[in-house]
Design a protein around this motif. Sequence first.
Motif, PDB file in Angstrom:
ATOM      1  N   GLU A 503       0.846  -1.196   0.000  1.00 44.78           N
ATOM      2  CA  GLU A 503       0.000   0.000   0.000  1.00 44.78           C
ATOM      3  C   GLU A 503       0.876   1.239   0.000  1.00 44.78           C
ATOM      4  OE1 GLU A 503      -2.805  -0.462   3.149  1.00 44.78           O
ATOM      5  OE2 GLU A 503      -3.959  -1.899   1.979  1.00 44.78           O
ATOM      6  N   PHE A 504       0.341   2.313  -0.578  1.00 50.07           N
ATOM      7  CA  PHE A 504       1.152   3.518  -0.792  1.00 50.07           C
ATOM      8  C   PHE A 504       0.324   4.771  -0.483  1.00 50.07           C
ATOM      9  CE2 PHE A 504       2.150   0.120  -3.749  1.00 50.07           C
ATOM     10  CZ  PHE A 504       3.490  -0.086  -3.506  1.00 50.07           C
ATOM     11  N   ASP A 505       1.035   5.915  -0.498  1.00 52.10           N
ATOM     12  CA  ASP A 505       0.312   7.191  -0.356  1.00 52.10           C
ATOM     13  C   ASP A 505      -0.219   7.638  -1.716  1.00 52.10           C
ATOM     14  OD1 ASP A 505       0.883   7.481   2.411  1.00 52.10           O
ATOM     15  OD2 ASP A 505       2.963   7.884   1.854  1.00 52.10           O
ATOM     16  N   GLY A 506       0.522   7.309  -2.765  1.00 50.06           N
ATOM     17  CA  GLY A 506       0.092   7.695  -4.110  1.00 50.06           C
ATOM     18  C   GLY A 506       0.599   6.681  -5.122  1.00 50.06           C
ATOM     19  N   VAL A 507      -0.203   6.416  -6.143  1.00 53.31           N
ATOM     20  CA  VAL A 507       0.193   5.456  -7.182  1.00 53.31           C
ATOM     21  C   VAL A 507      -0.067   6.061  -8.552  1.00 53.31           C
ATOM     22  CG1 VAL A 507      -0.530   3.301  -8.307  1.00 53.31           C
ATOM     23  CG2 VAL A 507      -0.144   3.326  -5.857  1.00 53.31           C
ATOM     24  N   TRP A 508       0.872   5.879  -9.466  1.00 57.91           N
ATOM     25  CA  TRP A 508       0.620   6.227 -10.879  1.00 57.91           C
ATOM     26  C   TRP A 508       0.713   4.931 -11.672  1.00 57.91           C
ATOM     27  CZ3 TRP A 508       0.401  11.462 -13.132  1.00 57.91           C
ATOM     28  CH2 TRP A 508       0.168  11.438 -14.502  1.00 57.91           C
ATOM     29  N   PHE A 509      -0.393   4.543 -12.298  1.00 57.38           N
ATOM     30  CA  PHE A 509      -0.425   3.313 -13.097  1.00 57.38           C
ATOM     31  C   PHE A 509      -0.254   3.714 -14.564  1.00 57.38           C
ATOM     32  CE2 PHE A 509      -2.038  -0.147 -15.528  1.00 57.38           C
ATOM     33  CZ  PHE A 509      -1.930  -1.287 -14.769  1.00 57.38           C
ATOM     34  N   LEU A 510       0.909   3.387 -15.126  1.00 58.44           N
ATOM     35  CA  LEU A 510       1.230   3.751 -16.513  1.00 58.44           C
ATOM     36  C   LEU A 510       0.724   2.701 -17.494  1.00 58.44           C
ATOM     37  CD1 LEU A 510       4.967   4.630 -15.986  1.00 58.44           C
ATOM     38  CD2 LEU A 510       3.331   6.248 -16.941  1.00 58.44           C
ATOM     39  N   ARG A 511       0.552   3.088 -18.752  1.00 59.26           N
ATOM     40  CA  ARG A 511       0.214   2.184 -19.862  1.00 59.26           C
ATOM     41  C   ARG A 511      -1.131   1.485 -19.652  1.00 59.26           C
ATOM     42  NH1 ARG A 511       4.007   5.342 -21.498  1.00 59.26           N
ATOM     43  NH2 ARG A 511       6.125   4.560 -21.504  1.00 59.26           N
ATOM     44  N   ALA A 512      -2.103   2.231 -19.116  1.00 60.02           N
ATOM     45  CA  ALA A 512      -3.421   1.637 -18.885  1.00 60.02           C
ATOM     46  C   ALA A 512      -4.334   1.879 -20.091  1.00 60.02           C
ATOM     47  CB  ALA A 512      -4.033   2.200 -17.606  1.00 60.02           C
ATOM     48  N   GLY A 513      -3.775   1.810 -21.289  1.00 61.02           N
ATOM     49  CA  GLY A 513      -4.579   1.973 -22.510  1.00 61.02           C
ATOM     50  C   GLY A 513      -5.148   0.634 -22.958  1.00 61.02           C
ATOM     51  N   ASP A 514      -6.055   0.676 -23.955  1.00 63.92           N
ATOM     52  CA  ASP A 514      -6.690  -0.591 -24.356  1.00 63.92           C
ATOM     53  C   ASP A 514      -5.736  -1.528 -25.097  1.00 63.92           C
ATOM     54  OD1 ASP A 514      -6.537   0.890 -26.633  1.00 63.92           O
ATOM     55  OD2 ASP A 514      -8.678   0.876 -27.090  1.00 63.92           O
ATOM     56  N   GLN A 515      -4.573  -1.005 -25.561  1.00 68.14           N
ATOM     57  CA  GLN A 515      -3.603  -1.900 -26.226  1.00 68.14           C
ATOM     58  C   GLN A 515      -2.695  -2.619 -25.219  1.00 68.14           C
ATOM     59  OE1 GLN A 515      -3.567  -2.226 -29.536  1.00 68.14           O
ATOM     60  NE2 GLN A 515      -5.140  -0.656 -29.795  1.00 68.14           N
ATOM     61  N   GLY A 516      -2.486  -1.981 -24.063  1.00 66.57           N
ATOM     62  CA  GLY A 516      -1.470  -2.524 -23.146  1.00 66.57           C
ATOM     63  C   GLY A 516      -2.034  -3.205 -21.915  1.00 66.57           C
ATOM     64  N   TRP A 517      -3.305  -2.943 -21.570  1.00 67.78           N
ATOM     65  CA  TRP A 517      -3.861  -3.477 -20.330  1.00 67.78           C
ATOM     66  C   TRP A 517      -5.258  -3.997 -20.568  1.00 67.78           C
ATOM     67  CZ3 TRP A 517      -2.134  -5.500 -16.220  1.00 67.78           C
ATOM     68  CH2 TRP A 517      -2.918  -5.614 -15.067  1.00 67.78           C
ATOM     69  N   PRO A 518      -5.606  -5.270 -20.321  1.00 67.37           N
ATOM     70  CA  PRO A 518      -4.734  -6.251 -19.694  1.00 67.37           C
ATOM     71  C   PRO A 518      -3.629  -6.740 -20.631  1.00 67.37           C
ATOM     72  CG  PRO A 518      -6.810  -7.271 -20.330  1.00 67.37           C
ATOM     73  CD  PRO A 518      -6.952  -5.812 -20.608  1.00 67.37           C
ATOM     74  N   ALA A 519      -2.497  -7.130 -20.033  1.00 59.28           N
ATOM     75  CA  ALA A 519      -1.388  -7.672 -20.815  1.00 59.28           C
ATOM     76  C   ALA A 519      -1.787  -9.053 -21.339  1.00 59.28           C
ATOM     77  CB  ALA A 519      -0.161  -7.791 -19.923  1.00 59.28           C
ATOM     78  N   ARG A 520      -1.303  -9.367 -22.527  1.00 57.50           N
ATOM     79  CA  ARG A 520      -1.670 -10.666 -23.128  1.00 57.50           C
ATOM     80  C   ARG A 520      -0.899 -11.805 -22.457  1.00 57.50           C
ATOM     81  NH1 ARG A 520      -4.698  -7.648 -24.794  1.00 57.50           N
ATOM     82  NH2 ARG A 520      -4.795  -6.495 -26.747  1.00 57.50           N
ATOM     83  N   GLY A 521      -1.606 -12.878 -22.099  1.00 60.73           N
ATOM     84  CA  GLY A 521      -0.948 -14.054 -21.525  1.00 60.73           C
ATOM     85  C   GLY A 521      -0.507 -15.004 -22.629  1.00 60.73           C
ATOM     86  N   THR A 522       0.280 -15.984 -22.270  1.00 60.59           N
ATOM     87  CA  THR A 522       0.734 -16.948 -23.289  1.00 60.59           C
ATOM     88  C   THR A 522       0.369 -18.367 -22.855  1.00 60.59           C
ATOM     89  OG1 THR A 522       2.866 -17.003 -22.182  1.00 60.59           O
ATOM     90  CG2 THR A 522       2.721 -15.632 -24.150  1.00 60.59           C
ATOM     91  N   VAL A 523       0.140 -19.228 -23.840  1.00 59.88           N
ATOM     92  CA  VAL A 523      -0.170 -20.621 -23.511  1.00 59.88           C
ATOM     93  C   VAL A 523       1.112 -21.447 -23.612  1.00 59.88           C
ATOM     94  CG1 VAL A 523      -2.570 -20.571 -24.272  1.00 59.88           C
ATOM     95  CG2 VAL A 523      -0.780 -21.119 -25.912  1.00 59.88           C
ATOM     96  N   ASN A 524       1.099 -22.594 -22.975  1.00 60.54           N
ATOM     97  CA  ASN A 524       2.265 -23.484 -23.079  1.00 60.54           C
ATOM     98  C   ASN A 524       2.029 -24.480 -24.209  1.00 60.54           C
ATOM     99  OD1 ASN A 524       3.984 -25.847 -22.597  1.00 60.54           O
ATOM    100  ND2 ASN A 524       4.638 -24.697 -20.797  1.00 60.54           N
ATOM    101  N   PRO A 525       2.889 -24.473 -25.238  1.00 57.54           N
ATOM    102  CA  PRO A 525       2.636 -25.324 -26.408  1.00 57.54           C
ATOM    103  C   PRO A 525       2.645 -26.819 -26.097  1.00 57.54           C
ATOM    104  CG  PRO A 525       4.785 -24.243 -26.551  1.00 57.54           C
ATOM    105  CD  PRO A 525       4.091 -23.668 -25.380  1.00 57.54           C
TER     106      PRO A 525
END
Length: 921
Positions: A503-525
Amino acid sequence: MVAEALRRGAMVVTANQRAARTLKLEFERGNRAEGLRSWRPPLIAAWDVWTAGLWQRLVLAGGATKLLLTAIQERQVWRSVIQGDSAHGSLESVDALAVMAAEAWERLGAFGAWERLRGVGASEDMRAFRRWEAGFRRRCEVEGFLTRAELEETLARALVEGELEAGFGELLLVGFDKTTPAQGGLLEALSEGGAEVGFYEGGGAGVLHLVEAEDAGAELRAAAGWLREELLRAEEDGRRVRLAVILPSPGQERSAIERVFREVLAPELLPITAGAMGGPYEFSLGQPLARVPMVAVAMDLLRWARGALPLETVSRLLLSPFFANGTEEGARAELDAFVLRRLTLLKPEISVEGLVRRIEGSKGAGRLGGLLGHLRALERVSGRVLEGLEPRRADGLLSQRVDGPQRAYADWGEAIRELLEAAGWARTGDGRTAAGDSFAFQVRRKWEAALDELATLDFEGGRRGFGEALEALKTVLEGTLFAPESREAPIQIMGALEAAGSEFDGVWFLRAGDQGWPARGTVNPLLGWVLQRELAMPGADLAADRAHAARVTERIARSAERVVFSYARRDAALPDAVQRASGLLDGLSFETLDLVEPEDVREVVALEAVADEGWIPLANPVVGGGAGVLQAQAACGFRAFAERRLWSTEIERPAPGMDASERGNLLHLTLEVFWEEVKTQAGLRAMTFEERGAALDRAIETGLAKATRGGAAGSAWERAFLETQRERLKRLLEPWLEQELGRAVPFSVRQRETAFEDVGIGPLRLHLRMDRVDETEAGDVLIDYKTGAAKPTDWEGERPEQPQLPLYAVLSAGRLAGVAFGRVQPGKAMGFDGVAAATGVLQKAEMLGEAGMVERVDAWREVLTRLAEEFAAGDARVRPKSYPKTCAYCAQRLLCRLDPARLVMEPEPDADAREGEEQHG
Ligand code: SF4
């Protein structure tokens, strides 16, 4: 709530190590603030550490006997199972497959899905994994190994069967956005055993803001400006502040963040002399130990002890402060620039022995006593501990040790320590361990831990060669994260999952655009998509991934009193797309945020205008480097000054084979040898076709031997390269000799590559080398061989492009019949081209007549004398002859401060054209 639970004696388990560390610190700080002088140590641990502790208790209680494998040990078992699979035909390396298999096994464990594997899938990858999994399982059963993936299930069983006791009444889990089925099973077993299990969901919602920036850079600057304001406000109020910058992939953006944050938050660190650490921010997640420069140097030294390394790597070692006690900096840099980079090697590699020999034969040997001492010690120790690994070549230049002793990993660890000690790795100038530097000390400690981990690979028994031990060490180093000890900087930069539980006093969450968040997961081949989709494993089920990311977003929104989400409208990867805020932010309500544009603190030094009017005359008229001084002066006064008076040159980059200049020299050498034997056109004419071919072959052979100083042809690659050069020269020079035969006026080659010392032009004294002078009945013909583009108009004008031949003509004592470029190029360009005083002297020539030739030489004398006078007077004006062409490949651009933005680069000339720029005068 967490502190209260701790005081009640509850066990607090966090999702990651970082949260456990922070909670511990906060708890201790809180107790001190309340005036407590002593307290019971809080029960806080990250999940992995906690479960490993439970396993230890089970073993001590006699409820289990298996060996719990570390990640690296488990990888080793996978590796040997995959290696032993005769049906395995994948193009991936065994190491890469072992990593993939271990990850697949971990997923199966986390989802309790061992049995499901048998029922699905028919792809080649899945069939292979089923074979490996069966082999791995058998091996673990026979040897008594337990993997981390089986730990939760094993512990849950032990709890249910009464073999293990929880040891606490209350368990509080902090920072778990979700639990896996295996974790859920263990928690259930604890509950059934009477423990009270709860989750801490974080504080209440804070004030939220949403910021849209034009691009990624503007987004970073906005965040840095806000952080700066927050820090200043906290400083004014005299309070301690905890701020966080959170983003989906901090590792990938580390350098961009570092650059902007330095500028805005720590301008005092901008000078290159400032240290790397010390700003009000720090990256929470470390980087692989293998990438820490001090460790990379250690690995290079160990590979060097084994055999030759590429010159580029040896060059890096010479300039590294972590090698040979980091002393003799200047002499080592000179050795690198003037000896190492100028070595004529077809394959640019050198062994320790080879470098020792080169240093011993160099002028700077006296100033390199420390380096030589360490190199010889490394040679001695490697000879002893790697005994039996013999270099393949006697000259030591291209050796690669082969075979050698087999030892246990632990013994290799000791040998590695000894080798690095000999090399003076990570020591200070007086030979002590670089422990005074806290960063170096921490790296060293982590390195020692990595060597200890290497020794744990002996769990399988057996002996290995040095090469295999180095590979295993590399894997350990790549899997070990290193982060310098936290300075408790007020701004912590971290990933979204890593922030769980803090927990913090202040947070800046960067890259919260529709291209970057949520981040894409990967499957195990290796597990197949269907199985992973059915079990909603990460990367296979979009809805499950999105739901998880939504929980992470909510958790971050509740992790501070003020939370700013931001995104960039434009993404460099998708320049035409306009990005919007991530859909995961839809349900949140935001308040407006007034941002203060951070000041540009970079212009701290006011520019001072100084009129450069003074010329510094040359003190010594003798100038080295041949006629190139006049060529440089004609191109640009500053270039000549930088090249011939400051001796500023570009660092040469060794490359395999021969560069354009070396190929040019080889051609000169071959023709020199040929005419030394044949001497005259009459001699050439008297030879049969076969005799001519044989003479050419002899000349090529001698030329190659001279060009490579007899040191090539050790490997198959070198032999093949030399064969190609032989063939190339033969094809080029056979038609060239036809050109020589076709000259109407008979000639004898009087001078070949003749050096002239201390010849005068204007106030300058130069040392020159003339390619060739032919004697004919009409007088002398001066010839300059060219393998690239060259034309006689390059001799003309006030600032000639190629003044070498005009200079030889001016200095020539005899009657001049012709001056010509001998263009030794394939195709129609081949032949002699220049000016002549009489017909028939050259096929293609401007006919001047005898008087015209005298006049032309007088004109050249005037131009060249003026250029020599300008140079001697110190005329160093930045005045390129033809901007931007003249500047395009000039090595002095850094010094003359030419604005590169104004330089429109033309396509780079092809290899042959550049070869023509080679200076032979
Ligand atoms: S880059 Fe151009 S202006 Fe600068 S020294 Fe070279 S030739 Fe002169």
